[in-house]
Design an enzyme around this catalytic site. Sequence first.
Site, mmCIF file in Angstrom:
data_model
loop_
_atom_site.group_PDB
_atom_site.id
_atom_site.type_symbol
_atom_site.label_atom_id
_atom_site.label_comp_id
_atom_site.label_asym_id
_atom_site.label_seq_id
_atom_site.Cartn_x
_atom_site.Cartn_y
_atom_site.Cartn_z
ATOM 1 N N MET A 195 -57.045 -10.734 -76.350
ATOM 2 C CA MET A 195 -56.550 -10.571 -74.968
ATOM 3 C C MET A 195 -56.125 -9.122 -74.756
ATOM 4 O O MET A 195 -55.523 -8.517 -75.647
ATOM 5 C CB MET A 195 -55.335 -11.474 -74.744
ATOM 6 C CG MET A 195 -55.614 -12.940 -75.040
ATOM 7 S SD MET A 195 -54.193 -13.951 -74.600
ATOM 8 C CE MET A 195 -54.782 -15.560 -75.105
ATOM 9 N N MET B 173 -63.258 -23.604 -70.525
ATOM 10 C CA MET B 173 -61.788 -23.490 -70.600
ATOM 11 C C MET B 173 -61.163 -24.703 -69.914
ATOM 12 O O MET B 173 -61.437 -24.976 -68.745
ATOM 13 C CB MET B 173 -61.297 -22.215 -69.903
ATOM 14 C CG MET B 173 -61.621 -20.902 -70.597
ATOM 15 S SD MET B 173 -61.068 -20.765 -72.304
ATOM 16 C CE MET B 173 -59.291 -20.955 -72.139
ATOM 17 N N ASP C 18 -58.528 -15.314 -80.486
ATOM 18 C CA ASP C 18 -58.265 -15.079 -79.065
ATOM 19 C C ASP C 18 -57.870 -13.624 -78.838
ATOM 20 O O ASP C 18 -56.742 -13.228 -79.103
ATOM 21 C CB ASP C 18 -57.154 -16.018 -78.581
ATOM 22 C CG ASP C 18 -57.664 -17.438 -78.402
ATOM 23 O OD1 ASP C 18 -58.657 -17.615 -77.683
ATOM 24 O OD2 ASP C 18 -57.063 -18.360 -78.988
ATOM 25 N N HIS D 31 -63.192 -14.956 -79.040
ATOM 26 C CA HIS D 31 -63.094 -15.302 -77.617
ATOM 27 C C HIS D 31 -62.516 -14.075 -76.927
ATOM 28 O O HIS D 31 -61.305 -13.838 -76.990
ATOM 29 C CB HIS D 31 -62.202 -16.545 -77.485
ATOM 30 C CG HIS D 31 -61.922 -16.934 -76.066
ATOM 31 N ND1 HIS D 31 -60.984 -17.888 -75.736
ATOM 32 C CD2 HIS D 31 -62.459 -16.503 -74.892
ATOM 33 C CE1 HIS D 31 -60.955 -18.029 -74.430
ATOM 34 N NE2 HIS D 31 -61.829 -17.196 -73.890
ATOM 35 N N HIS E 37 -61.050 -19.356 -84.570
ATOM 36 C CA HIS E 37 -61.196 -18.939 -83.169
ATOM 37 C C HIS E 37 -60.190 -17.815 -82.914
ATOM 38 O O HIS E 37 -58.975 -18.031 -82.992
ATOM 39 C CB HIS E 37 -60.936 -20.144 -82.266
ATOM 40 C CG HIS E 37 -61.069 -19.879 -80.810
ATOM 41 N ND1 HIS E 37 -62.283 -19.871 -80.143
ATOM 42 C CD2 HIS E 37 -60.130 -19.618 -79.868
ATOM 43 C CE1 HIS E 37 -62.074 -19.623 -78.858
ATOM 44 N NE2 HIS E 37 -60.785 -19.460 -78.659
ATOM 45 N N ASP F 177 -61.686 -25.420 -74.884
ATOM 46 C CA ASP F 177 -60.549 -24.628 -75.356
ATOM 47 C C ASP F 177 -59.369 -24.811 -74.411
ATOM 48 O O ASP F 177 -59.458 -24.481 -73.227
ATOM 49 C CB ASP F 177 -60.983 -23.153 -75.392
ATOM 50 C CG ASP F 177 -59.943 -22.223 -75.989
ATOM 51 O OD1 ASP F 177 -58.899 -22.706 -76.455
ATOM 52 O OD2 ASP F 177 -60.191 -20.993 -75.967
HETATM 53 C C1 DX5 Z 1 -56.003 -19.667 -74.298
HETATM 54 C C2 DX5 Z 1 -56.781 -19.594 -75.569
HETATM 55 C C3 DX5 Z 1 -56.804 -20.814 -76.394
HETATM 56 C C4 DX5 Z 1 -55.464 -21.387 -76.729
HETATM 57 C C5 DX5 Z 1 -55.592 -22.732 -77.383
HETATM 58 O O1 DX5 Z 1 -56.259 -18.516 -73.570
HETATM 59 O O2 DX5 Z 1 -58.119 -19.265 -75.307
HETATM 60 O O3 DX5 Z 1 -57.604 -20.631 -77.565
HETATM 61 O O4 DX5 Z 1 -54.712 -20.530 -77.494
HETATM 62 O O5 DX5 Z 1 -54.314 -23.179 -77.678
HETATM 63 P P1 DX5 Z 1 -53.864 -24.670 -77.397
HETATM 64 O O6 DX5 Z 1 -54.720 -25.560 -78.255
HETATM 65 O O7 DX5 Z 1 -52.422 -24.672 -77.807
HETATM 66 O O8 DX5 Z 1 -54.061 -24.936 -75.936
HETATM 67 ZN ZN ZN Z 2 -59.629 -19.284 -76.924
#
Ligand code: DX5
Ligand code: ZN
Length: 224
Positions: free
Chosen positions: A35, A137, A33, A66, A31, A179
């Site tokens: 940003m 989420m 992430d 994501h 996954h 998530d």
């Molecule tokens: C938050 C992310 C998640 C997050 C998950 O914005 O989308 O993927 O990093 O991390 P944990 O499992 O530590 O909440």
């Molecule tokens: Zn995520």
Amino acid sequence: MIIAPSVLTADLAALAEDCREALDAGLDWLHLDVMDGNFVPNLTFGPPVIRSLRSALGSEPVFDAHLMIENAEQCYQDYIDAGCNHISIHVEAVKHLHRAVTAIREGGASVGVVLNPGTPVEAALEVLSEIDLVLVMSVNPGFGGQSFIPQVEAKIRQLSQAIDAQVANGGRPVQIQVDGGVKAHNIAMLREWGVTNCVVGSGLFNDKANVAENLDIIHKALSA
Ligand code: DX5
Ligand code: ZN
């Protein structure tokens, strides 16, 4: 239950090694992430890093992007071309959700719609017949290591019912991915609610144990 390790809490200076550790532990999704420091208050990586990761890890792992970015409608193809098999986009980050999900599929990836904790489930229901996954989420996006928001239960149960009805009518099966704050102590409960795919970040990548040991604890929780 698919476990999708989120690399956000991995060592980003050793990203390929940490991903390899997760794959060697038996996981086949990663996954990613993404940003942009704009849609969410944090900044991670983009297509060049993903492309390097793909060449380091080979063609096998499922790269689940994501996208927590404002311009997903303009740049999703860069992520597919960099090696992403799956692209999830936030409802609030695109102007034309139906057009975006259709375009992503035509671009060569499976597609998911992301619901923030404050986003109503109806946004995903409108495009349910066009997508492969709904990402619910269970924290506000931007950071790893936050606490699970239990109010997502109603949203997940409603989604699960809608997906069951769609499948019963011959429609496409849709995964429910959760998530944020998913750990060994709540993952069995999520499965009971109808979740089929869990993103786990700090529950796998932490300094208490290695990924294989943490995964073993999660598997034991699921088989208890
Ligand atoms: C938050 C992310 C998640 C997050 C998950 O914005 O989308 O993927 O990093 O991390 P944990 O499992 O530590 O909440
Ligand atoms: Zn995520």
